[in-house]
Motif scaffolding. Structure first.
Motif, PDB file in Angstrom:
ATOM      1  N   TYR A  20       1.046  -1.362   0.223  1.00 28.60           N
ATOM      2  CA  TYR A  20       0.057   0.337  -0.016  1.00 28.60           C
ATOM      3  C   TYR A  20       0.745   1.234  -0.212  1.00 28.60           C
ATOM      4  O   TYR A  20       1.347   1.507   0.877  1.00 28.60           O
ATOM      5  CB  TYR A  20      -0.981   0.242   1.281  1.00 28.60           C
ATOM      6  CG  TYR A  20      -2.046   1.273   1.144  1.00 28.60           C
ATOM      7  CD1 TYR A  20      -2.993   1.287   0.125  1.00 28.60           C
ATOM      8  CD2 TYR A  20      -1.713   2.338   2.233  1.00 28.60           C
ATOM      9  CE1 TYR A  20      -3.664   2.502   0.106  1.00 28.60           C
ATOM     10  CE2 TYR A  20      -2.444   3.491   1.937  1.00 28.60           C
ATOM     11  CZ  TYR A  20      -3.549   3.475   1.034  1.00 28.60           C
ATOM     12  OH  TYR A  20      -4.458   4.332   0.940  1.00 28.60           O
ATOM     13  N   ARG A  21       1.206   1.759  -1.095  1.00 32.89           N
ATOM     14  CA  ARG A  21       1.770   3.016  -1.501  1.00 32.89           C
ATOM     15  C   ARG A  21       3.254   2.741  -0.694  1.00 32.89           C
ATOM     16  O   ARG A  21       3.823   3.771  -0.074  1.00 32.89           O
ATOM     17  CB  ARG A  21       1.092   3.989  -0.689  1.00 32.89           C
ATOM     18  CG  ARG A  21      -0.332   4.514  -1.173  1.00 32.89           C
ATOM     19  CD  ARG A  21      -0.839   5.685  -0.732  1.00 32.89           C
ATOM     20  NE  ARG A  21      -2.171   5.882  -1.178  1.00 32.89           N
ATOM     21  CZ  ARG A  21      -3.047   7.029  -0.986  1.00 32.89           C
ATOM     22  NH1 ARG A  21      -2.667   7.621  -0.196  1.00 32.89           N
ATOM     23  NH2 ARG A  21      -4.195   7.085  -1.586  1.00 32.89           N
ATOM     24  N   GLN A  55       1.276   5.263  -7.938  1.00 32.37           N
ATOM     25  CA  GLN A  55       1.824   4.719  -9.317  1.00 32.37           C
ATOM     26  C   GLN A  55       2.518   3.422  -8.896  1.00 32.37           C
ATOM     27  O   GLN A  55       3.263   2.886  -9.638  1.00 32.37           O
ATOM     28  CB  GLN A  55       3.092   5.552  -9.742  1.00 32.37           C
ATOM     29  CG  GLN A  55       2.472   7.130 -10.409  1.00 32.37           C
ATOM     30  CD  GLN A  55       1.575   6.857 -11.481  1.00 32.37           C
ATOM     31  OE1 GLN A  55       1.443   6.211 -12.123  1.00 32.37           O
ATOM     32  NE2 GLN A  55       0.117   7.560 -11.191  1.00 32.37           N
ATOM     33  N   SER A  56       2.011   2.854  -7.723  1.00 28.04           N
ATOM     34  CA  SER A  56       2.432   1.609  -7.074  1.00 28.04           C
ATOM     35  C   SER A  56       2.470   0.294  -8.378  1.00 28.04           C
ATOM     36  O   SER A  56       3.432  -0.198  -8.581  1.00 28.04           O
ATOM     37  CB  SER A  56       1.705   1.097  -6.070  1.00 28.04           C
ATOM     38  OG  SER A  56       2.456   2.053  -4.761  1.00 28.04           O
ATOM     39  N   ASP A  58       2.246   0.538 -11.646  1.00 28.75           N
ATOM     40  CA  ASP A  58       3.011   0.628 -12.596  1.00 28.75           C
ATOM     41  C   ASP A  58       4.628   0.530 -12.309  1.00 28.75           C
ATOM     42  O   ASP A  58       5.255  -0.135 -13.006  1.00 28.75           O
ATOM     43  CB  ASP A  58       2.906   2.141 -13.290  1.00 28.75           C
ATOM     44  CG  ASP A  58       1.312   2.323 -13.992  1.00 28.75           C
ATOM     45  OD1 ASP A  58       0.863   1.236 -14.248  1.00 28.75           O
ATOM     46  OD2 ASP A  58       1.063   3.398 -13.967  1.00 28.75           O
ATOM     47  N   ALA A  59       5.052   1.170 -11.171  1.00 27.33           N
ATOM     48  CA  ALA A  59       6.445   0.872 -10.623  1.00 27.33           C
ATOM     49  C   ALA A  59       6.702  -0.692 -10.389  1.00 27.33           C
ATOM     50  O   ALA A  59       7.780  -1.085 -10.785  1.00 27.33           O
ATOM     51  CB  ALA A  59       6.781   1.533  -9.478  1.00 27.33           C
ATOM     52  N   ILE A  60       5.757  -1.217  -9.703  1.00 26.81           N
ATOM     53  CA  ILE A  60       6.209  -2.689  -9.424  1.00 26.81           C
ATOM     54  C   ILE A  60       6.195  -3.485 -10.540  1.00 26.81           C
ATOM     55  O   ILE A  60       7.113  -4.341 -10.723  1.00 26.81           O
ATOM     56  CB  ILE A  60       5.193  -3.342  -8.417  1.00 26.81           C
ATOM     57  CG1 ILE A  60       5.432  -2.448  -7.179  1.00 26.81           C
ATOM     58  CG2 ILE A  60       5.489  -4.768  -8.084  1.00 26.81           C
ATOM     59  CD1 ILE A  60       4.374  -2.601  -5.994  1.00 26.81           C
ATOM     60  N   GLN A  61       5.132  -3.142 -11.640  1.00 28.85           N
ATOM     61  CA  GLN A  61       5.317  -4.113 -12.634  1.00 28.85           C
ATOM     62  C   GLN A  61       6.339  -3.997 -13.896  1.00 28.85           C
ATOM     63  O   GLN A  61       7.003  -4.563 -14.262  1.00 28.85           O
ATOM     64  CB  GLN A  61       3.894  -3.800 -13.645  1.00 28.85           C
ATOM     65  CG  GLN A  61       3.606  -4.762 -14.783  1.00 28.85           C
ATOM     66  CD  GLN A  61       3.677  -6.225 -14.565  1.00 28.85           C
ATOM     67  OE1 GLN A  61       2.971  -6.617 -13.850  1.00 28.85           O
ATOM     68  NE2 GLN A  61       4.770  -6.969 -14.938  1.00 28.85           N
TER      69      GLN A  61
END
Length: 330
Positions: A20-21, A55-56, A58-61
């Protein structure tokens, strides 16, 4: 939801990380897992994004793609933030219906980094002790210093001690103090934090998933209690080392910032735990014990001119959320 597991790889250990964020910390956690996963065959990871709204995802993917983690990491975005138990259950539920469900599940916080051998130590312990239902790691801070991470179940006596904060009373109530001193040997405990908690599949099959009535806090305490009542004890395994930075998602507990007012869900979770597991009368006694203890502590603090390090409005919020004023609500 049925595609949580990578069908091309057998899975005996499923690691669930609920984000979560905290995308940056989640990526760091995955990076620490890479070697461990590859050295522990049959391990897969699911990252549940609990509707971060930033943007979690998108960033993790992007990190999964960049580092070629697709064969062992799956990203599972949630449509809503239902809390910690909800996020973990979202990943666990469909795998229990699989033809070959994992033997073990590891709940892992995004603000952790596993040390070498941490996964193997837990799996080996569970393999060697088939009657143990839950096993947890030892924690260290960023400087590598160990900190206590195993606990006794909350009680009326622990609530009195937590409010009063008097050394003599703590010694007299040592059998009920929540924080339990650890040794370098594996030992049975009441409950462990969900920051690194391995659960045998049969525990879920016996008592069900985690209680989603808790948004955050007390859900792992409640789960360990249900498991113990069903004959599945919980053990602390110090050979499994995990670095943990507490409070990064919530900010409720953090060593590097001033305490802030506790969110509503902390009080809701505490009340739910006592009422659900011990009944309204016991919950009222727990509220009364904490209130009396805290009142005495507050007077002593003023007389001795001790600094107030508690969250703002702690006593008022505790009273407002007690079973005396919220009877019938849990």
């Amino acid at each position: 939801m049925e595609t949580v597991l990578n069908p091309s790889r057998p899975c005996s250990l499923l690691i669930i990380i609920v984000n979560y964020r905290t995308a940056r910390l989640t990526i760091d956690c995955l990076r620490s897992l890479e070697h461990e996963v590859r050295s522990q065959p049959g391990t897969q990871v699911v990252v549940v994004d609990n509707a971060s709204g930033d943007q979690s995802v998108d960033a993790i993917q992007a990190a999964i793609t960049q580092h070629h983690w697709q064969d062992w990491v799956t990203l599972l975005p949630s449509s809503r933030n239902g809390g910690y138990a909800y996020g973990n259950n979202l990943a666990i539920r469909p795998t229990l219906r699989a033809d070959n469900p994992p033997s073990y599940y590891l709940l892992l916080n995004p603000d952790t980094q596993v040390r070498p051998g941490a996964l193997k130590a837990l799996v080996d312990f569970m393999e060697q002790h088939p009657t143990v239902g839950i096993a947890g790691s030892s924690f260290e801070n960023q400087e590598g210093q160990l900190w206590a991470n195993a606990f006794r179940f909350p009680s009326v006596w622990s609530e009195l001690d937590g409010g009063l904060r008097l050394g003599l009373v703590s010694k007299l109530l040592s059998k009920w103090v929540v924080t339990q001193p650890m040794t370098e040997q594996a030992q049975a405990v009441d409950w462990l934090p969900g920051a690194s908690m391995m659960i045998r599949r049969q525990v879920f099959e016996t008592i069900g998933l985690m209680d989603e009535g808790y948004f955050l806090y007390y859900e792992e305490t409640d789960f360990c209690l249900q498991a113990k009542r069903a004959g599945w004890p919980c053990w602390y395994v110090p050979q499994s080392r995990v670095m943990h930075i507490a409070g990064q998602s919530t900010g409720v507990r953090s060593e590097d910032r001033a305490p802030k007012r506790l969110p509503q869900y902390v009080f809701d979770s505490r009340r739910r735990y006592f009422v659900k597991n011990h009944g309204w009368l016991y919950a009222a006694l727990a509220d009364l014990a904490w209130s009396i203890g805290y009142s005495l502590w507050s007077m002593r603090r003023v007389i001795q001119r001790k600094p107030n390090t508690d969250p703002p409005y702690l006593f008022l919020d505790s009273l407002r959320n007690s079973v005396f004023l919220k009877f019938g609500s849990y």
